[in-house]
Design an enzyme around this catalytic site. Structure first.
Site, PDB file in Angstrom:
ATOM      1  N   PRO A   1       0.810  -1.204   0.000  1.00 17.23           N
ATOM      2  CA  PRO A   1       0.000   0.000   0.000  1.00 17.23           C
ATOM      3  C   PRO A   1       0.849   1.261   0.000  1.00 17.23           C
ATOM      4  O   PRO A   1       1.618   1.493   0.919  1.00 17.23           O
ATOM      5  CB  PRO A   1      -0.790  -0.100   1.302  1.00 17.23           C
ATOM      6  CG  PRO A   1      -0.183  -1.235   2.070  1.00 17.23           C
ATOM      7  CD  PRO A   1       1.002  -1.707   1.351  1.00 17.23           C
ATOM      8  N   GLU A   2       0.668   2.040  -1.025  1.00 15.40           N
ATOM      9  CA  GLU A   2       1.247   3.372  -1.065  1.00 15.40           C
ATOM     10  C   GLU A   2       0.073   4.331  -0.894  1.00 15.40           C
ATOM     11  O   GLU A   2      -1.040   3.902  -0.614  1.00 15.40           O
ATOM     12  CB  GLU A   2       1.991   3.582  -2.387  1.00 15.40           C
ATOM     13  CG  GLU A   2       3.049   2.507  -2.641  1.00 15.40           C
ATOM     14  CD  GLU A   2       3.850   2.717  -3.912  1.00 15.40           C
ATOM     15  OE1 GLU A   2       4.033   3.883  -4.305  1.00 15.40           O
ATOM     16  OE2 GLU A   2       4.271   1.722  -4.516  1.00 15.40           O
TER      17      GLU A   2
END
Length: 283
Positions: free
Chosen positions: A2-3
DNA sequence: CTCCTGTCCTGCCGGC
DNA sequence: TGCCGGCAGGACAGGA
């Protein structure tokens, strides 16, 4: 996984079930995530209403009615699953890594699942902004305080390659391996170029590229390579729009190269992470 | 101080 | 088919 776009997607998914709702109960099944979940976590938080649901970089922050709250980081493999009361049971395989279960007053269950346990769940005070990971964190790339001059000041201080520097959360918050590669492609900057050597118009282009790719990815619900899911279990689809990431040997958008000659998109390792780039368009 | 490497942990994919 | 090495979106400690 997850960015920023994936985390923002999850935050938005949490809003309808968590914002202005009371947390009735918190069950911590495993405390040994990264940084360990504090022993009193459940007691400190349960019973209160969530008054704000924010994102800062790759962290989700829930502020409770008393002003304190908690931070959540999804690590590499974290997911949030939302189950309305009465949802059919999941298979053991799906629930093995359900480490924390929030039960809301309306009985909705919000489950933090994280196979690799690189995620984090921790308490924050009223002034979380001046606490540990947040106090030194760089500007929000989609906020007003991120612009050419601000980025330039940070880049000038670094001798590391620009790609590596973009992963530094104290330079700009929320950019990770995928979007650093994608933004550098859009800006036409070679990933091995020294940070301090990126100047002038290239910096402006980089700012716009970062904002563009993050906005597009948010609209797409993030990128699902393996783990990322929206809170309803569906996948993001920005991975179909990658220009270079995970596309070694293939062509980039609008490419006119002879693949047999150029070999297409290249993959190198920088600071232990894969970098993808087009040697023709990125200088 | 800066920068890079290794590590945490599990799952998955490709090669043999 | 089955086993094994390599690799994965992040963060951080520790060493050069």
């Amino acid at each position: 996984m997850p960015e920023l776009p994936e985390v923002e997607t999850v935050r938005r998914g949490l809003e309808p079930v968590m914002l202005d709702r009371r947390i009735e109960r918190i069950e911590v099944r495993r405390f040994d995530l990264r940084g360990r979940i504090p022993k009193n976590f459940a007691d400190d938080i349960a019973g209160q209403k969530v008054s704000r649901l924010l994102r800062r970089g790759k962290y989700i922050l829930a502020e409770m009615e008393n002003g304190e709250g908690f931070g959540l980081h999804l690590g590499m493999s974290g997911r949030i699953k939302i189950q309305p009361d009465g949802t059919v049971a999941e298979s053991p395989k799906q629930t093995t890594h359900d480490h924390v279960v929030f039960t809301m007053a309306d009985k909705t269950k919000i489950i933090f699942n994280d196979p690799r346990r690189f995620g984090m769940l921790f308490r924050v005070g009223k002034k979380w902004d001046s606490e540990k990971p947040f106090s030194a964190m760089g500007p929000e790339p989609l906020g007003n305080s991120f612009n050419g001059p601000v980025l330039e000041k940070k880049l000038l201080k670094k001798n590391a390659p620009i790609k590596t520097v973009l992963l530094d959360q104290n330079v700009v918050a929320g950019v990770g391996n995928i979007y650093a590669c994608e933004a550098l492609f859009l800006a036409g900057i070679h990933p091995t170029k020294k940070s301090s050597a990126v100047r002038g118009k290239k910096i402006e282009a980089l700012v716009r590229a970062i904002q563009k790719v993050l906005n597009l990815a948010i609209e797409a619900g993030g990128s699902t390579l393996r783990d990322h899911r929206k809170t309803d279990g569906s996948e993001g689809y920005f991975q179909h729009n990658f220009s270079v990431y995970d596309r070694e040997g293939r062509t980039c958008p609008g490419c006119t190269c002879d693949l047999a000659k150029t070999g297409g998109i290249r993959r190198i390792t920088q600071a232990g992470r894969s970098t993808f780039y087009c040697p023709r368009k990125q200088k």
